[in-house]
Design a protein around this motif. Structure first.
Motif, short mmCIF file in Angstrom:
data_model
loop_
_atom_site.label_atom_id
_atom_site.label_comp_id
_atom_site.label_asym_id
_atom_site.label_seq_id
_atom_site.Cartn_x
_atom_site.Cartn_y
_atom_site.Cartn_z
N THR A 55 0.82 -1.21 0.00
CA THR A 55 0.00 0.00 0.00
C THR A 55 0.86 1.26 0.00
OG1 THR A 55 -1.75 -1.14 1.22
CG2 THR A 55 -1.79 1.26 1.26
N LEU A 56 1.84 1.30 0.88
CA LEU A 56 2.68 2.49 1.02
C LEU A 56 3.62 2.69 -0.16
CD1 LEU A 56 3.55 2.05 4.79
CD2 LEU A 56 2.07 3.81 3.81
N GLY A 57 4.02 1.59 -0.80
CA GLY A 57 4.95 1.68 -1.91
C GLY A 57 4.41 2.46 -3.10
N LEU A 58 3.10 2.65 -3.16
CA LEU A 58 2.48 3.39 -4.26
C LEU A 58 2.54 4.90 -4.05
CD1 LEU A 58 -0.72 1.18 -4.75
CD2 LEU A 58 1.39 1.14 -6.11
N LYS A 59 2.95 5.33 -2.85
CA LYS A 59 3.00 6.77 -2.55
C LYS A 59 4.39 7.31 -2.88
CE LYS A 59 -0.57 6.57 1.00
NZ LYS A 59 -1.03 7.08 2.32
N PRO A 60 4.48 8.22 -3.85
CA PRO A 60 5.81 8.67 -4.34
C PRO A 60 6.63 9.41 -3.30
CG PRO A 60 4.04 10.01 -5.28
CD PRO A 60 3.38 8.88 -4.58
N ASN A 61 6.01 9.97 -2.26
CA ASN A 61 6.77 10.74 -1.27
C ASN A 61 7.37 9.87 -0.18
OD1 ASN A 61 3.97 10.33 -0.44
ND2 ASN A 61 4.48 11.52 1.38
N LEU A 62 7.10 8.57 -0.22
CA LEU A 62 7.56 7.67 0.84
C LEU A 62 8.65 6.73 0.34
CD1 LEU A 62 4.16 6.60 2.45
CD2 LEU A 62 5.63 8.53 3.09
N THR A 63 9.65 6.52 1.18
CA THR A 63 10.62 5.45 0.97
C THR A 63 10.24 4.33 1.91
OG1 THR A 63 12.38 7.01 0.39
CG2 THR A 63 13.05 4.79 1.09
N VAL A 64 9.91 3.19 1.37
CA VAL A 64 9.38 2.09 2.17
C VAL A 64 10.44 0.99 2.32
CG1 VAL A 64 7.55 0.36 2.42
CG2 VAL A 64 7.05 2.59 1.37
N LEU A 65 10.74 0.63 3.56
CA LEU A 65 11.67 -0.46 3.85
C LEU A 65 10.88 -1.61 4.47
CD1 LEU A 65 14.63 1.55 5.43
CD2 LEU A 65 14.27 0.94 3.03
N LEU A 66 10.86 -2.75 3.79
CA LEU A 66 10.14 -3.92 4.28
C LEU A 66 11.12 -4.88 4.96
CD1 LEU A 66 7.69 -5.84 4.49
CD2 LEU A 66 8.22 -6.62 2.16
N LEU A 67 10.88 -5.16 6.23
CA LEU A 67 11.69 -6.13 6.96
C LEU A 67 11.39 -7.53 6.45
CD1 LEU A 67 11.16 -4.71 10.55
CD2 LEU A 67 13.16 -4.36 9.07
N GLY A 68 12.43 -8.29 6.18
CA GLY A 68 12.24 -9.64 5.66
C GLY A 68 11.93 -10.64 6.76
N ASP A 123 14.83 -13.98 12.44
CA ASP A 123 16.12 -13.32 12.36
C ASP A 123 16.22 -12.31 11.23
OD1 ASP A 123 18.76 -13.13 13.52
OD2 ASP A 123 19.51 -14.04 11.68
N TRP A 124 15.65 -12.61 10.08
CA TRP A 124 15.76 -11.70 8.95
C TRP A 124 15.02 -10.39 9.20
CZ3 TRP A 124 14.92 -15.33 4.12
CH2 TRP A 124 16.04 -16.16 3.98
N ALA A 125 14.07 -10.39 10.10
CA ALA A 125 13.40 -9.15 10.49
C ALA A 125 14.17 -8.43 11.59
CB ALA A 125 11.97 -9.43 10.94
N LEU A 126 14.77 -9.22 12.48
CA LEU A 126 15.44 -8.64 13.64
C LEU A 126 16.77 -7.95 13.28
CD1 LEU A 126 14.81 -11.51 16.19
CD2 LEU A 126 13.83 -9.20 16.28
N ARG A 127 17.54 -8.54 12.37
CA ARG A 127 18.87 -8.01 12.06
C ARG A 127 18.86 -6.56 11.60
NH1 ARG A 127 22.24 -12.75 8.90
NH2 ARG A 127 22.17 -14.35 10.53
N PRO A 128 18.02 -6.17 10.63
CA PRO A 128 18.04 -4.76 10.20
C PRO A 128 17.64 -3.79 11.31
CG PRO A 128 16.91 -6.14 8.60
CD PRO A 128 17.09 -6.97 9.82
N LEU A 129 16.74 -4.20 12.18
CA LEU A 129 16.29 -3.31 13.25
C LEU A 129 17.41 -2.97 14.22
CD1 LEU A 129 12.79 -4.86 14.00
CD2 LEU A 129 13.22 -2.55 13.16
N ALA A 130 18.36 -3.87 14.37
CA ALA A 130 19.49 -3.63 15.28
C ALA A 130 20.34 -2.45 14.82
CB ALA A 130 20.35 -4.88 15.39
#
Length: 253
Positions: free
Chosen positions: A129-142, A155-162
């Motif tokens: 949903t958010l990826g369609l908004k041009p003013n937003l940079t969207v980072l999806l945690l895996g 783990d794939w979600a936890l690592r980037p948050l660190a």
């Protein structure tokens, strides 16, 4: 008394007493047992009660976690008011976290088109949903996608948050009490929520009144982790007093 008012009172009694009985409810409200059974069916379909022989039990007492679609159909107006109030906490620019959830999803739909924001999400649904908004940079945690909540975990979600530090984390919860803090049924999802809180300068909890006063298996934060709780006017007066006495700033909408 309208059916909606009666059903709200049935839920209140179920949560206060642990269960409700069809015959006792019929006598208390002056209606037939069949009317009460219809009420319980409506409430079960809404995901707040589970029917048992002769009555019903609130789902939180069973450790039962309703599916995302079921939760999304409950307390719609309350969630929309909470999301609108949360807009005041969205920065003019910078980065935010949107936790997976039905109320945070409503906030995602309201994000202004004139603000350049980085939005970190652990929900493929929100990312789409958010990826369609041009003013937003969207980072999806895996990570692994939980079927019940469609949230990414492990783990794939936890690592980037660190390695992240955002301005505000907008969090959801299944339960929130003074004694136990914020809780959720799934330990893997709790771990991601805990990491989101650690990655944020400010933490805003979006929780309708049914979440306050209930607790679940896995704790992911204390009330002292919160900068703000946004809830609705359906919150019991005594519960609201307990939360505020614990030092939590609260907005009721």
């Amino acid at each position: 008394m309208y059916a909606e008012e009666r059903q709200q009172e049935i839920v209140r009694r179920a949560r206060a007493e642990g269960r409700v009985d069809v015959v006792a409810l019929a006598e208390a409200f002056g209606v037939t047992a069949e009317t009460i059974r219809r009420d319980l069916t409506v409430l079960e379909r809404s995901g707040v009660l589970r029917r048992v022989h002769g009555g019903a039990i609130p789902v939180e007492r069973l450790g039962f976690e309703p599916a995302l679609a079921t939760r999304d159909a409950v307390l719609i107006s309350e969630k929309e008011r909470i999301a609108k109030a949360a807009l005041a906490e969205v920065p003019e620019d910078g980065a935010i976290i949107l936790d997976a959830g039905t109320t945070t999803a409503r906030l995602s739909q309201l994000l202004p088109a004139d603000r350049e924001l980085t939005v970190v999400v652990n929900s493929p649904v929100l990312a789409a949903t958010l990826g369609l908004k041009p003013n937003l940079t969207v980072l999806l945690l895996g990570g692994r996608v939980r079927g019940r909540t469609l949230a990414t975990v492990d783990d794939w979600a936890l690592r980037p948050l660190a390695d992240m530090y955002v301005d505000v984390a907008f969090m959801g919860t299944n339960g929130c009490t003074v004694e136990r803090g914020m809780t959720t049924p799934d330990p893997a999802e709790a771990a991601v929520k805990r990491a989101m809180i650690a990655a944020a300068r400010r933490v805003v909890l979006l929780a309708d009144h049914t979440k306050i006063g209930n607790d679940y298996l896995a704790k992911f934060g204390a009330l002292t982790d919160l900068d703000l709780l946004i809830t609705d006017h359906g919150l019991d007066h005594d519960l609201a007093g307990e939360v505020e006495a614990a030092g939590v700033r609260m907005v009721k909408v």
